[in-house]
Structure formats: structure tokens, C-alpha cells
Write an enzyme that holds these catalytic residues in place. Structure first.
Site, mmCIF file in Angstrom:
data_model
loop_
_atom_site.group_PDB
_atom_site.id
_atom_site.type_symbol
_atom_site.label_atom_id
_atom_site.label_comp_id
_atom_site.label_asym_id
_atom_site.label_seq_id
_atom_site.Cartn_x
_atom_site.Cartn_y
_atom_site.Cartn_z
ATOM 1 N N HIS A 196 6.772 -6.422 9.008
ATOM 2 C CA HIS A 196 5.533 -7.193 8.836
ATOM 3 C C HIS A 196 5.775 -8.483 8.050
ATOM 4 C CE1 HIS A 196 5.429 -4.819 5.150
ATOM 5 N NE2 HIS A 196 4.854 -3.775 5.723
ATOM 6 N N ASP A 222 0.588 -2.005 12.766
ATOM 7 C CA ASP A 222 0.542 -1.370 11.443
ATOM 8 C C ASP A 222 -0.756 -0.561 11.324
ATOM 9 O OD1 ASP A 222 1.395 -0.626 8.939
ATOM 10 O OD2 ASP A 222 1.091 -2.573 7.997
ATOM 11 N N ALA A 277 0.815 -1.222 0.000
ATOM 12 C CA ALA A 277 0.000 0.000 0.000
ATOM 13 C C ALA A 277 0.848 1.271 0.000
ATOM 14 C CB ALA A 277 -0.926 0.006 1.212
ATOM 15 N N HIS A 298 -3.788 -10.160 7.813
ATOM 16 C CA HIS A 298 -2.537 -10.049 7.073
ATOM 17 C C HIS A 298 -1.812 -11.396 6.992
ATOM 18 C CE1 HIS A 298 -2.994 -5.694 7.442
ATOM 19 N NE2 HIS A 298 -2.044 -5.584 6.530
ATOM 20 N N ASN A 342 4.336 -10.240 4.667
ATOM 21 C CA ASN A 342 3.717 -9.209 3.825
ATOM 22 C C ASN A 342 4.794 -8.315 3.224
ATOM 23 O OD1 ASN A 342 1.516 -9.436 6.399
ATOM 24 N ND2 ASN A 342 0.725 -9.683 4.328
#
Length: 367
Positions: free
Chosen positions: A200, A255, A127, A234, A203
Site C-alpha cells: 500500500h 485492503d 492499524a 488512503h 501508507n
């Protein structure tokens, strides 16, 4: 003084704890009830926003974020940036500098900055906006002079990045591998150069294919520390369990975005527009874009996966503190900062203290 079932570095006791800004004493108390659970305050090393406010806005955004997450038991955090053009990053860091220097009343302690971008691989943005650049030591030093960078996410396979890692380590910055299209070998090389974690986990990185192991496989095989988002969206539970077995000090982060604590609708994530619906945040394309997770929910999710409460607590308090070298946070012992979360039998916060100051908790939880 508070009493209850207290998690100390040596284990659980039913007892009493005295404190002002720091913890004075912890001892057994035969009259203490086990109805309340007392844990170290949560430490979140990856937070973009909350309450409709995004760290990239600069100004007092950091204070709003610190106050909102404190109500959910987070007693310290890192304000986390997004990939953006340098003037926007400087504006965000300038806003964070004041919150780092002076903790906002009713808020968590801002320990510094997690610079997530712009030193990423354009093919693994997730993102993140596409304003990636190749890192230079001079640029990072200049940004660090505005506000202290404690963690920096970097794609080590980008030419020139691997060679920077030792100098960043010498500056006291924890380099994390993330938003990377690198291979398993790239990950091992980055760890050998001084990188210390993964952003993360799973991801924004290459995966764990058994014929073509990627960056996630390097983490599972070699990492001592890595962050993971335990919102159960996620990363699916089976993959979380695999990481828990493989990475000794895997720790949870939120996050969290500006949509955290807000009703469904449209919000900002840096320059991106994101949409909160059904408990998650997505871009218009449908891709996940951060979360609305809070650390108290992360605790409940870890426990729901089968972790005992002490282990779940360590992964939200002690391990992130240790990762940053914060020896007086993330644990309940005499002399440590009085960063405390008190939970009821449903593991929901009924009291939070940041450096001894009581944090107001709304009677009705935010949506």
C-alpha cells in the site's frame, strides 16, 4: 459464448468469446454490440475480509471473503493476514489452506497468502496490532508449510530482515517493503537484495521529502511494481497520479476489511475494533484501518482519475497476475483461465465468471 467489446492483450475488439473452464476462442463478430464491456477478472493481492468476516478468524472465513469479492468482479485473490501472535497466524493459515486447495462454489480462486506482518516496524504499524517479531527463515518456512505464502510484507530496516530477502526470493515468495520506518537507502538496499514490491504505497512508510527521501521516494525512483489503494481516501488523487507516472506496473488492491459490503458500524480487523462510517474504516483514534473498497469501484476510480479503461484494467488484472507469475490469468486469450467480468456502460458488473463458472450477482448491490 459471450459477445461485446472485449479487451484482449492486443487491444479492443467487438467480438465473441467462447469458453468452458478456459477460454476457447476470441474473434471478431460483426453482430456484436459494444453495450457490454468484457475484461479479465480482477486480481486482488491484499484482502483482509468482507461481509462481516475477517481472514484472521480462520475456519471458513476465506470462503466467505472469496464469495463476496467475486460478486464485484474479483476472480482471484490472496487472503491477507495481520500482525498477531503465531498461534493466531497459524489458525488463519490453516483456514486458508482448504480454500486454496479447493475453490469455494460461487467464489474467487484463492491463489495463496499475503503475510502482512508480523515482521514489521513497530513505529509504522498503522492499524496493525503491536505483536511484531523479528523474522526468521525457519518460522517463515513453517508458516509456508501450512499454506503457500505468495507475498510477504517486511520492514527491511529491522536488523536481520535484509539478509533474509534472498532466501525468501528463492522460496518463490515476493517480498514487499511495507510498514517501514526505513530510509530511501534502506529501500534501495532491499530492492537490490531481491525485494520486488511495496505494500500500500505511501501508507505505512516514510515519505518523499526532498531533503530526506524515505521509503516512498525509493518506490517512486526504482520500483517496477507496487500496490496502491485507489479508494481516494488512503491516497489523494495527485499522489496517485505521481505514482502512475513513476512506477510502470503500479497495481490496485482493496485492503478490504470485514466491513466491506456491510452497513456502518463496528467490526473486527484481527484483534482490533474498527468502525465503518461514510465509506471508510477507522480505528477509534480516527486513523484509517483498511478499506471497504471493491475492485469494481477501484476500476471506476481509476477511470475517474483519467486512466483509459484498458490501462485501468491492466492495473487490476494483468499487472498483479504478472507480479505473481500467473501467466494464464489476468488476460483474455485462448488457453487462459476463463476469469471474466462483464460490465455495463456504467462499469458495473452484470456477469462474472471464475474459471468458467458463473457467479451469482445480487440484483441490488450491497451497501
Amino acid at each position: 459464448m459471450i459477445t461485446g467489446r472485449i479487451l484482449t492483450p492486443s487491444g479492443w475488439i467487438n467480438g465473441a468469446m467462447t469458453f468452458d473452464q478456459r477460454i476457447g476462442s476470441i474473434g471478431y463478430d460483426s453482430g456484436a454490440s459494444g453495450a457490454l464491456t468484457i475484461l479479465p477478472g480482477f486480481i486482488d493481492l491484499h484482502v483482509h475480509g468482507a461481509a462481516g468476516t475477517d481472514i484472521m478468524e480462520g475456519g471458513d472465513a476465506g470462503a466467505v471473503v472469496a464469495r463476496t469479492h467475486a460478486r464485484h468482479g474479483t476472480t482471484s485473490l490472496l487472503g491477507t493476514t495481520l500482525t498477531a501472535r503465531e498461534p493466531a497466524i497459524r489458525r488463519a493459515l490453516s483456514g486458508l489452506a482448504g480454500v486454496i486447495a479447493e475453490r469455494p462454489v460461487g467464489g474467487a480462486r484463492m491463489l495463496g497468502v499475503h503475510l502482512e506482518g508480523p515482521f514489521l516496524n513497530i513505529h509504522r504499524l498503522g492499524a496493525q496490532p503491536p505483536d511484531v517479531v523479528v523474522a526468521s527463515l525457519a518460522q517463515i518456512q513453517a508458516l509456508n508449510a501450512i499454506a503457500p505464502i505468495r507475498v510477504l510484507t517486511m520492514a527491511p530496516e529491522v536488523p536481520g530482515h535484509l539478509e533474509l530477502i534472498p532466501a525468501l526470493r528463492d522460496m518463490g515468495i515476493r517480498v514487499q517493503i511495507g510498514h517501514s520506518a526505513g530510509t530511501y537507502d534502506d529501500g534501495v538496499a532491499a530492492l537490490n537484495a531481491g525485494a520486488t514490491g511495496f505494500t500500500h504505497l505511501y501508507n505505512g512508510m516514510t515519505g518523499t521529502g526532498h531533503h530526506d527521501p524515505g521509503m516512498a521516494a525509493a518506490a517512486l525512483a526504482h520500483a517496477e511494481y507496487a500496490e496502491i489503494i485507489p479508494d481516494l481516501q488512503h491516497v489523494q488523487p495527485g499522489a496517485i497520479r505521481a505514482a502512475l507516472r513513476a512506477i510502470p506496473r503500479l497495481y490496485g488492491v482493496t485492503d478490504a476489511t470485514s466491513a466491506t459490503g456491510m452497513p456502518d458500524g463496528e467490526y473486527a480487523l484481527g484483534t482490533q475494533r474498527v468502525f465503518k462510517c461514510q465509506g471508510c474504516v477507522r480505528l477509534a483514534t480516527g486513523s484509517l484501518a483498511g478499506s471497504v473498497l471493491t475492485m469494481d469501484q477501484a476500476l471506476r476510480n481509476f477511470v475517474g482519475l483519467g486512466l483509459d479503461l484498458a490501462d485501468a484494467s491492466n492495473r487490476l488484472s494483468r499487472y498483479p497476475a504478472d507480479y505473481l507469475g500467473e501467466t494464464q490469468r489476468g488476460r483474455l486469450e485462448p488457453g487462459a483461465w476463463a476469469d471474466i467480468v462483464v460490465l455495463d456502460q456504467d462499469l458495473r458488473p452484470v456477469a462474472v465468471y471464475v474459471e468458467g463458472q458463473a457467479i451469482p450477482i445480487p440484483a441490488t448491490p450491497a451497501p
